[in-house]
Structure formats: C-alpha cells, structure tokens
Scaffold this motif. Sequence first.
Motif, PDB file in Angstrom:
ATOM      1  N   GLU A   1       3.997 -38.821   8.144  1.00  0.00           N
ATOM      2  CA  GLU A   1       5.062 -38.243   7.331  1.00  0.00           C
ATOM      3  C   GLU A   1       4.395 -37.712   6.066  1.00  0.00           C
ATOM      4  O   GLU A   1       3.851 -38.483   5.288  1.00  0.00           O
ATOM      5  CB  GLU A   1       6.109 -39.303   6.969  1.00  0.00           C
ATOM      6  N   GLY A   2       4.431 -36.406   5.875  1.00  0.00           N
ATOM      7  CA  GLY A   2       3.782 -35.835   4.697  1.00  0.00           C
ATOM      8  C   GLY A   2       2.591 -34.980   5.068  1.00  0.00           C
ATOM      9  O   GLY A   2       2.643 -34.176   6.002  1.00  0.00           O
ATOM     10  N   GLU A   3       1.465 -35.195   4.358  1.00  0.00           N
ATOM     11  CA  GLU A   3       0.286 -34.360   4.579  1.00  0.00           C
ATOM     12  C   GLU A   3      -0.977 -35.207   4.625  1.00  0.00           C
ATOM     13  O   GLU A   3      -1.142 -36.143   3.829  1.00  0.00           O
ATOM     14  CB  GLU A   3       0.157 -33.314   3.470  1.00  0.00           C
TER      15      GLU A   3
ATOM     16  N   LYS B   1       0.438 -30.840   7.656  1.00  0.00           N
ATOM     17  CA  LYS B   1       1.431 -30.976   6.588  1.00  0.00           C
ATOM     18  C   LYS B   1       2.811 -30.853   7.204  1.00  0.00           C
ATOM     19  O   LYS B   1       3.144 -29.824   7.799  1.00  0.00           O
ATOM     20  CB  LYS B   1       1.239 -29.904   5.516  1.00  0.00           C
ATOM     21  N   GLN B   2       3.605 -31.909   7.059  1.00  0.00           N
ATOM     22  CA  GLN B   2       4.955 -31.903   7.606  1.00  0.00           C
ATOM     23  C   GLN B   2       5.909 -32.377   6.522  1.00  0.00           C
ATOM     24  O   GLN B   2       5.934 -33.541   6.149  1.00  0.00           O
ATOM     25  CB  GLN B   2       5.044 -32.795   8.845  1.00  0.00           C
ATOM     26  N   ARG B   3       6.637 -31.416   5.973  1.00  0.00           N
ATOM     27  CA  ARG B   3       7.663 -31.719   4.978  1.00  0.00           C
ATOM     28  C   ARG B   3       8.996 -31.181   5.501  1.00  0.00           C
ATOM     29  O   ARG B   3       9.061 -30.646   6.603  1.00  0.00           O
ATOM     30  CB  ARG B   3       7.311 -31.065   3.632  1.00  0.00           C
TER      31      ARG B   3
ATOM     32  N   SER C   1       2.987 -39.478   1.029  1.00  0.00           N
ATOM     33  CA  SER C   1       2.788 -39.344   2.471  1.00  0.00           C
ATOM     34  C   SER C   1       2.617 -40.729   3.093  1.00  0.00           C
ATOM     35  O   SER C   1       2.395 -41.717   2.393  1.00  0.00           O
ATOM     36  CB  SER C   1       1.561 -38.483   2.769  1.00  0.00           C
TER      37      SER C   1
ATOM     38  N   ARG D   1       5.527 -33.724  -6.346  1.00  0.00           N
ATOM     39  CA  ARG D   1       4.787 -34.822  -5.705  1.00  0.00           C
ATOM     40  C   ARG D   1       3.480 -35.115  -6.424  1.00  0.00           C
ATOM     41  O   ARG D   1       3.079 -36.276  -6.547  1.00  0.00           O
ATOM     42  CB  ARG D   1       4.506 -34.475  -4.235  1.00  0.00           C
TER      43      ARG D   1
ATOM     44  N   GLU E   1       8.964 -24.662  -1.958  1.00  0.00           N
ATOM     45  CA  GLU E   1       7.917 -25.512  -1.395  1.00  0.00           C
ATOM     46  C   GLU E   1       6.823 -25.769  -2.423  1.00  0.00           C
ATOM     47  O   GLU E   1       6.270 -26.866  -2.499  1.00  0.00           O
ATOM     48  CB  GLU E   1       7.318 -24.863  -0.146  1.00  0.00           C
TER      49      GLU E   1
ATOM     50  N   GLU F   1       5.875 -29.478  -4.036  1.00  0.00           N
ATOM     51  CA  GLU F   1       4.525 -30.034  -4.075  1.00  0.00           C
ATOM     52  C   GLU F   1       4.123 -30.387  -5.503  1.00  0.00           C
ATOM     53  O   GLU F   1       3.455 -31.397  -5.745  1.00  0.00           O
ATOM     54  CB  GLU F   1       3.540 -29.032  -3.474  1.00  0.00           C
TER      55      GLU F   1
END
Length: 299
Positions: free
Chosen positions: A141-143, A173-175, A122, A246, A239, A243
């Motif tokens: 960008e990200g969480e 949270k934006q992915r 992120s 990541r 999703e 995660e």
Amino acid sequence: MNKEKLILKWLDNNLSPQELEAFKALEDYESIVKLSNYSTGFKAPEFNTDAALQAVLSKIEDKTVTKNNWLAPLFKVAAILAICFGAYYYTTTLDTSITTQYAEKTKIELPDHSQVNLNALSKITYNPKAWKVNQRELNLEGEAFFKVTKGSTFNVITEAGIVTVIGTKFNVKQRLNYFEVTCFEGIVSVEFENNKTQLKAGQSFVIINGNKIERQVTNNKKPDWLNSVSSFISVPLKEVLAEFERQYDVKIEVNNIKTNTLFSGKFTHNDINIALQSITQPLQLQYKKVNKTIILTRE
C-alpha cells in the motif's frame, strides 16, 4: 431403590426378583460380584453388613479411580500437543507488516535478502515462513522500490494490480486513483484488469483515474525519491500536492485552483520553502503557511 440398599440386600440374600434384576443392571455389577467371590474364602467371626457394604463400595471406588488414572497423563499430553500445534500454526501464519509515517522512509531486507525501500505513508505485508517454501509474495500500500534477488516468482500485490518479476529492480506506486510501475533493470510483468504488460528497463506503466498514460523511456537507475526528490511528468496537481503532504506531514488547502491541471517538475524533501517554490512558481501560485497548513492561491 438406590445402589447402596440394593447391594446391602444382595449381601443379605434378601433381594426380590425385581430387585435382583435391578441389581444386575447396575454399572458396577460385575465388579461387585468379583469382589464378593474373592472374599468368600475368608470367614469373619461375626458378619457386619454395614462394614461389608462400605468395604465393597470402597474397593469399587478405588478400582474405578485406578482404572481412570491412566487417562490423566494422556489428557496432559493431548493438551500440550494442542498448545504446541496452536503456537506453531499461529507463528507460521503470522504476517509481518512494516509501515512508514508522514515524512518517513525506511529500508527493509526480506527473508531472501531482497531489498525494499519504502516511501512515506506506505506499508508492506508478507509472511516470513511462507516466503521460504512458496513463491515470494507481499502486499503493498503506497510506494516502494524493490531490488529483488533471483529465485522463485516474486509478486507485489496492490489494490490496482499485480507486479511479477524473477530478479530485477523496479518501483511500484499505488495511491488513490493512481498506479505506476517503473522497471529499472530486468523485465517486469504488470497485471491490470486481467491484462498483462511487460516492461523492460526504462519503461513505465501508468494508470491515472482509470486512464493509461504513455510515458517516455527513462535512463535513471533508481527512482528520484530515494534521493529525497519527488519528480512528476504530466501528473495532475492533486497528486503532486498529495505527495507533498506525505513528505512534509502538512495539509494543503487550495482556493480557486484547478487541481486536475497537469504538472511536470520536481520538489525536494529537505527544504519546505524551496519545495513550495518548485511547485508554485511554474504554476504562478502563491502560498501561505499557517502552522501545519499551507494555503495555495492564485497570484
């Protein structure tokens, strides 16, 4: 005729009418006349025209240099001011960015002492100077989980939407094709596609693949990922796997598995085998690890 010859003939009183006009048109005409008048009171035993010419030219040059000498310090001051202004402009417009890598989390304190917990892979970006004089604003960008101190308006800008608060606790949270905002304290305003939604403590705003998803009210005081656990409620499997990648810095491959299958559950960030079992067992999947690649198949 060049300048030196005109002056020499003028000193000898030997200029034609045309040459006289050319002499008067010289840039240094007035200076030459003044210097000549100044020297008329002095009579030399013998007049040497060449020496007189050089003396006049030398005085003109000295006078020109003296006239322009005051410009040099001015140019230096101007250059220093330009450098200082450039440095000030550069530092006041310079953004600060904090980025996390795979399997990394970090905590940041903003200029107003608001706190940000940044999840894996992120990034937040903000301007420390503008933060103090304008409204508080950053890009995400990200969480991230935010604990915002009271003050001016606080905006979290993402590609999917804008989250606005005064002082509260919330998670954003934006992915890719996924946007989720959860309020844990206070009130949060979410702007998405020119529509605004207010969230109270326990409420969430979720957009997956462009569709709004209804969520149950949560009693949690903070997101589970702060305790190294990723949790999901009716989220597409792709999703969940993204995660997982990541958090563990691995690549997941699937064979004959529908990744749009909805998944509800959790996995830990501290033990990859337990985490894999938390995902595969409820869905009756098998997994195989090959270096940093995990292959999922049907049983």
